[in-house]
Design an enzyme around this catalytic site. Structure first.
Site, mmCIF file in Angstrom:
data_model
loop_
_atom_site.group_PDB
_atom_site.id
_atom_site.type_symbol
_atom_site.label_atom_id
_atom_site.label_comp_id
_atom_site.label_asym_id
_atom_site.label_seq_id
_atom_site.Cartn_x
_atom_site.Cartn_y
_atom_site.Cartn_z
ATOM 1 N N ARG A 162 3.839 1.519 -3.923
ATOM 2 C CA ARG A 162 3.322 1.947 -5.383
ATOM 3 C C ARG A 162 4.603 1.700 -6.451
ATOM 4 N NH1 ARG A 162 2.707 6.554 -2.004
ATOM 5 N NH2 ARG A 162 0.596 7.037 -1.596
ATOM 6 N N LYS A 191 4.995 9.903 -3.064
ATOM 7 C CA LYS A 191 4.619 11.127 -3.615
ATOM 8 C C LYS A 191 4.871 12.445 -2.814
ATOM 9 C CE LYS A 191 0.225 9.199 -5.386
ATOM 10 N NZ LYS A 191 -1.368 9.115 -5.401
ATOM 11 N N HIS A 257 -1.165 -1.987 -8.718
ATOM 12 C CA HIS A 257 -2.068 -1.288 -7.722
ATOM 13 C C HIS A 257 -2.965 -2.517 -6.835
ATOM 14 C CE1 HIS A 257 -2.197 2.544 -6.138
ATOM 15 N NE2 HIS A 257 -3.362 2.519 -5.794
ATOM 16 N N ARG A 260 -0.976 -3.844 -4.159
ATOM 17 C CA ARG A 260 -1.090 -2.770 -3.185
ATOM 18 C C ARG A 260 -2.047 -2.968 -2.104
ATOM 19 N NH1 ARG A 260 1.218 2.216 -1.102
ATOM 20 N NH2 ARG A 260 -0.366 3.568 -0.998
ATOM 21 N N HIS A 283 -0.089 6.862 2.901
ATOM 22 C CA HIS A 283 -1.327 7.682 2.728
ATOM 23 C C HIS A 283 -1.201 8.924 3.873
ATOM 24 C CE1 HIS A 283 -3.998 4.094 1.522
ATOM 25 N NE2 HIS A 283 -3.421 4.709 0.264
ATOM 26 N N TYR A 292 -10.438 0.084 3.184
ATOM 27 C CA TYR A 292 -9.973 -1.126 3.104
ATOM 28 C C TYR A 292 -10.843 -2.032 4.180
ATOM 29 C CZ TYR A 292 -6.019 0.104 0.289
ATOM 30 O OH TYR A 292 -5.352 0.715 -0.666
#
Length: 331
Positions: A162, A191, A257, A260, A283, A292
């Site tokens: 990110r 995160k 992004h 990414r 994730h 994906y």
């Protein structure tokens, strides 16, 4: 203890104490919530006809919150996703106030009853390997600035990081191996304070090693031409500027992004399983990564070919297979 009736002290406690100290949420969450109230307070002040510092908690009614959300969509042109993001911040604030002042339970319930708006999922954009190579070739690696830009783009593609993870990367977070068969690694700070390690390709490791030579451990890896750490805005501008110079990407919105997403799709095309990609991207849920598998048309085409690989057999009517029922009854 009498809790304050004005809105200001509540907001200060919510953003400076509750979010950071009690909840230990990420700095980006704090900034996102603050952005919501930067937009909401002037709107509320105009509706209540009061200056900012005199706004009361009771001035923040559910009706005015709904009007604010409509204002975001109709006047500011925000997406449904942005509307829902702003609503989540307001609902979190209402929950915080009610937890400290039971008198506000009914007020809080009215705001928290506002539901999020259903939004169609946004299409995921990604670049093919050829398009990604063209993007990486844009910076002029003969110049110091071009080498930094190329290294940053290459790192984004290699790691699937990110923007916040790339801008927070320091020299201390890089491990270039050098002992036995150990791979070079980058430690990413994701995160919620989560950390993960990402292997680096040899060419990525070589470029980063050259980039940070002579730097101290706490220095940022990616520095702008002003010798200051790259910001989120700076990375977005870099990707957009480079994409604008690739003819194949004309008219397409290319962001960090998207790079990414491209990294994830290329990992999938290379035969990596979904769980590996989930860990690679950081994730929490596998459901986030499964998207994906849906967008790779090449893999879908291969799956269809496998289903259609067998030659069609003779078209025999069911009644001609006289031994079938006898076979089934004999089982």
């Amino acid at each position: 203890m009498n809790e304050p009736r004005t809105l200001g002290p509540w907001l200060r406690r919510f953003l400076a104490e509750h979010i950071v100290t009690e909840r230990n949420l990420a700095r980006n969450t704090q900034l996102s919530y603050a952005d919501t109230f930067v937009l909401l307070i002037p709107f509320l002040s105009a509706r209540a006809r009061k200056p900012d510092e005199r706004l009361a908690v009771d001035d923040l009614t559910s009706r005015r919150v709904l009007e604010f959300l409509d204002h975001l969509e109709d006047d500011r042109g925000c997406s449904v996703q942005t509307r829902n993001l702003r609503l989540s911040a307001i609902r979190a604030f209402a929950r915080f106030v009610a937890s400290r002042d039971p008198v506000r339970l009914e007020w809080s319930a009215g705001i928290r009853a506002i539901t999020v708006k259903k939004a169609a999922p946004l299409p995921i954009g990604w670049l093919t390997k050829a398009e990604m190579k063209a993007l990486l070739d844009v910076p002029d690696r003969r110049t110091p600035r071009g080498r930094v830009e190329h290294a940053l783009l290459l790192f984004l593609h290699n790691s699937g990081a990110r923007v916040s993870e790339a801008t927070a990367l320091t020299v201390r977070d890089l491990d270039f191996g050098g002992r036995g068969d150990r791979h070079a690694l980058a430690t990413l700070h994701g995160k919620g304070g989560k950390r993960r390690q990402c292997p680096l390709w040899p060419r990525t490791a070589a470029m980063l090693a050259e980039l940070v030579k002579g730097r101290s451990a706490d220095d940022a890896v990616f520095l702008s031409r002003h010798r200051r750490p790259y910001t989120r805005f700076g990375v977005y501008r870099l990707v957009e500027r480079c994409a604008a110079r690739v003819p194949e990407l004309e008219g397409r919105k290319v962001t960090p992004h998207v790079v990414r997403h491209s990294s994830a799709c290329h990992l999938l095309q290379s035969g990596n399983d979904i769980n590996t990609i989930r860990a690679w991207l950081g994730h929490v849920s596998l459901d986030t990564t499964n998207v994906y598998a849906e967008i790779d048309l090449e893999m879908k085409a291969r799956a269809m070919a496998l289903c259609d690989a067998a030659e069609p057999g003779p078209d025999r009517p069911w009644k001609e297979d006289a031994g079938l029922m006898a076979f089934l009854k004999a089982l």
